[in-house]
Design an enzyme around this catalytic site. Structure first.
Site, mmCIF file in Angstrom:
data_model
loop_
_atom_site.group_PDB
_atom_site.id
_atom_site.type_symbol
_atom_site.label_atom_id
_atom_site.label_comp_id
_atom_site.label_asym_id
_atom_site.label_seq_id
_atom_site.Cartn_x
_atom_site.Cartn_y
_atom_site.Cartn_z
ATOM 1 N N GLU A 305 13.486 -4.235 3.267
ATOM 2 C CA GLU A 305 12.225 -4.155 4.019
ATOM 3 C C GLU A 305 11.687 -5.566 4.313
ATOM 4 O O GLU A 305 10.497 -5.839 4.178
ATOM 5 C CB GLU A 305 11.175 -3.371 3.229
ATOM 6 C CG GLU A 305 11.654 -1.988 2.801
ATOM 7 C CD GLU A 305 10.641 -1.214 1.964
ATOM 8 O OE1 GLU A 305 10.320 -0.089 2.344
ATOM 9 O OE2 GLU A 305 10.184 -1.757 0.946
ATOM 10 N N CYS A 397 3.349 5.077 0.856
ATOM 11 C CA CYS A 397 2.412 3.946 0.973
ATOM 12 C C CYS A 397 1.694 3.930 2.320
ATOM 13 O O CYS A 397 0.519 3.550 2.405
ATOM 14 C CB CYS A 397 3.157 2.633 0.763
ATOM 15 S SG CYS A 397 4.692 2.504 1.699
#
Ligand code: FUB
Ligand code: ZN
Length: 623
Positions: A305, A397
């Site tokens: 990421e 998230c």
């Protein structure tokens, strides 16, 4: 009529005297896009999110701590943070308007949290009473301080929006625990996932206590010592390979990097240590000149990421996590407060109207995690079609991060400058500042007309009104009436400066040229060389449908289609050509063998792509 043409802005030579101050009173949204987003958040997204906190076990994990449940722990180590983000969003929404369902969620959850907190202030359901999970044993991946950061932010939201200090007491007691455990000069700890830093600075602003500010600075200055050990992903992933203030590039895990910089910029705003701003300006430049998508997406790589190399910005393999959009918006706002730079706000609104807006469905109950700029007909990532939105994620998230962002957007409409007021983001709202009331009426970004009326006189001679002119808005005009007379204006560094405008009776019209423009990529972004993107004001468009093999003429003008017009702008149509290989050919053929056919492209704001079909932002141009 006085007219001020918007012209070039200076991104360099930034004055250190340009700092701005957040308003003391939060603007009230009166219509337009922000109202649409507020209502969606309160009526759909938050009730959905609260249901998901039950379905995915978040709340049950806390009940396990109070003895109300004997279920085993469920979820990832940072699952408590989803609750805190949702509470923060609920608090901001309740501050605007009471709502029985939200209020019930807020009250019962705060009560649960109060009872779940340990005597010594510690609270984290992933560690308490779980075999093999001891508190403070895994700073790299453990996320305990990250979760505390979100608890602090929820507590501050509740304190400011509804004057409820119960969460603040929980947060302060947990912070005391952390200060006692890792606040000493010779302590070495810091968190693998930044966020605590910015939250601690905000806590200091809220309570005036010195310890949170000192702890935030310690966490920033300790970083780079290698304490995290490079577990799993290597030191760069955690921004731990060198001191934070010596780094010159954006690197590693994108959300971590952007939250860390929020914290450093917040520290600068409180302490005015020049090396902090220098480091942030250097990294900001690296981000916007070398590592950011046209949509405001950051963190190109699926792998870890993370940020990629400079100009590594593939549209189809873009990761561009929704949380990174939220984090960029937050960092940009702080950088604007630190510098007063209008061009930094351009980036904030690029992230907001494209990447952040794309993270959620128009209806408000489906979400994206990754936000590629191209999705092929066959789906690029294999079986699971992650290009389509989902109702929630096991790593959730992003959805509650969107909720807290949409809930607090009006805090970014305006800020105080030394000599008056900036209008930073255009939205229909009533802004009360410096003794004057400024009413703004606009359908921006779908339309470029902004009407402003002032009542009351600003105090202490701070009567200058500054209107941001986005970088794309060459030809913006302003017509300013002051008690019946027309007044002069000037443009400076992306701001239209209106002298003596914050006085009773001022009225004006700002016209921003929200028209379609063609955007060319830096040629060093190999993945999109030879293509263009279409942008209408700050809103990036994408072509949807049968778009895998289309080519456009960059000079062709798109027409508004008769389709419905969304709050971000109209749907568009564009004539194009389809270039296909002859039947039976392999992947490669001579140019003369290509077959051409006219095609009609359907375009819509990137944020309104709902998956389920092919899509592309970058459109190949005819040779
Ligand atoms: O680690 C917490 C969050 O989960 C990160 O910010 C996201 O990138 C996801 O990995
Ligand atoms: Zn996320």
């Amino acid at each position: 009529m006085s007219s001020a043409a918007a012209n070039s802005r200076t991104a360099v030579g930034v004055t250190r005297h340009g700092a701005r101050k957040p308003l003391t009173s939060v603007p009230v949204v009166t219509g337009g896009l922000l109202q649409v987003w507020h209502e969606r958040n309160r009526d759909t997204t938050l009730p959905h999110g609260i249901a998901m906190l039950e379905e995915y076990g978040n709340l049950e994990n806390l009940r396990r701590l109070t003895g109300e449940s004997d279920a085993g722990f469920r979820g990832l180590l940072f699952i408590d943070s989803d609750i805190y983000k949702t509470l923060e969003a609920a608090a901001w929404e309740l501050g605007r308007e009471d709502d029985q369902g939200l209020r019930a969620f807020f009250d019962t959850t705060v009560d649960l949290i109060e009872r779940a907190q340990q005597e010594d202030g510690y609270l984290d359901s992933a560690y308490l009473h779980r075999d093999g999970h001891q508190p403070w044993t895994d700073f790299a991946q453990g996320h305990e301080l990250y979760c505390l950061g979100h608890l602090i932010q929820a507590a501050i939201g509740a304190h400011r929006a509804i004057g409820d200090d119960r969460l603040l007491a929980v947060a302060e007691s947990f912070v005391d625990h952390v200060v006692n455990r890792m606040g000493a000069d010779d302590a070495v700890e810091y968190c693998g996932h930044p966020l605590i830093e910015t939250a601690l600075v905000e806590l200091h602003r809220t309570t005036g206590a010195a310890a949170p500010l000192q702890l935030a600075e310690a966490f920033v200055r300790r970083r780079g010592a290698g304490f995290l050990g490079g577990v799993l992903f290597g030191a760069v992933y955690y921004q731990d390979e060198k001191p934070a203030l010596e780094a010159t590039t954006m690197r590693g895990h994108a959300v971590r990097a952007l939250y860390l910089n929020q914290g450093i910029t917040d520290l600068y705003l409180e302490t005015r240590q020049p090396e902090m701003l220098d480091a942030m300006l250097t990294q900001w430049d690296d981000l916007v000149r070398r590592r950011m998508y046209v949509t405001g997406g950051t963190g190109a790589r699926h792998e870890d990421e993370s940020f990629g190399e400079a100009f590594e910005l593939p549209p189809d393999r873009a990761y561009a996590e929704t949380c990174a959009g939220v984090a960029l918006f937050g960092w940009a706002w702080r950088m604007y407060l630190a510098t007063g730079r209008a061009d930094i706000l351009d980036v904030a609104e690029t992230a907001l109207y494209n990447l952040v807006a794309a993270g959620i469905s128009t209806a408000g109950d489906m979400f994206t995690y990754v936000n590629p700029l191209q999705v092929r007909d066959e789906r690029p990532y294999g079986g699971k079609a992650p290009d389509a939105r989902r109702r929630w994620f096991s790593c959730a998230c992003c959805p509650p991060n969107l909720m807290r962002t949409f809930a607090a957007l009006e805090q970014h409409i305006a800020a105080e400058r030394e000599d008056g007021l900036d209008i930073a983001l255009y939205a229909s709202a009533t802004v009360t500042a410096l003794g004057a009331t400024v009413e703004i009426d606009t359908a921006y970004p779908a339309d470029g007309l902004v009407r402003i009326r002032v009542s009351g006189d600003a105090a202490d001679g701070r009567r200058r009104l500054a209107l941001r002119v986005p970088g794309w808005a060459a030809g913006a005009t302003v017509t300013l009436h002051r008690n019946g007379t027309l007044a002069d204006s000037a443009v400076e560094d992306g701001w239209i400066l209106l002298e003596d405008a914050l006085v009773d009776g001022t009225s004006l019209e700002l016209q921003l040229p929200v028209t379609l423009s063609v955007v060319h990529p830096d040629p060093r972004i190999d993945a999109v060389r030879g293509t263009v993107a279409l942008r209408r004001g700050p809103v990036v468009y994408c072509a949807v449908g049968d778009v895998d093999d289309v080519t456009i003429d960059a000079a062709t003008h798109a027409q508004e289609s008769t389709d419905a017009r969304g709050p971000l702008g109209p749907r568009l149509e564009l004539t194009a050509q389809r270039r296909t290989l002859p039947a039976g050919a392999t992947l490669y053929a001579a140019d003369s063998a290509l077959e051409l056919e006219d095609a009609l492209l359907h375009l819509r704001p990137f944020a309104e792509f709902d998956g389920g079909e092919a899509m592309r932002v970058w459109l190949p141009t005819a040779r």
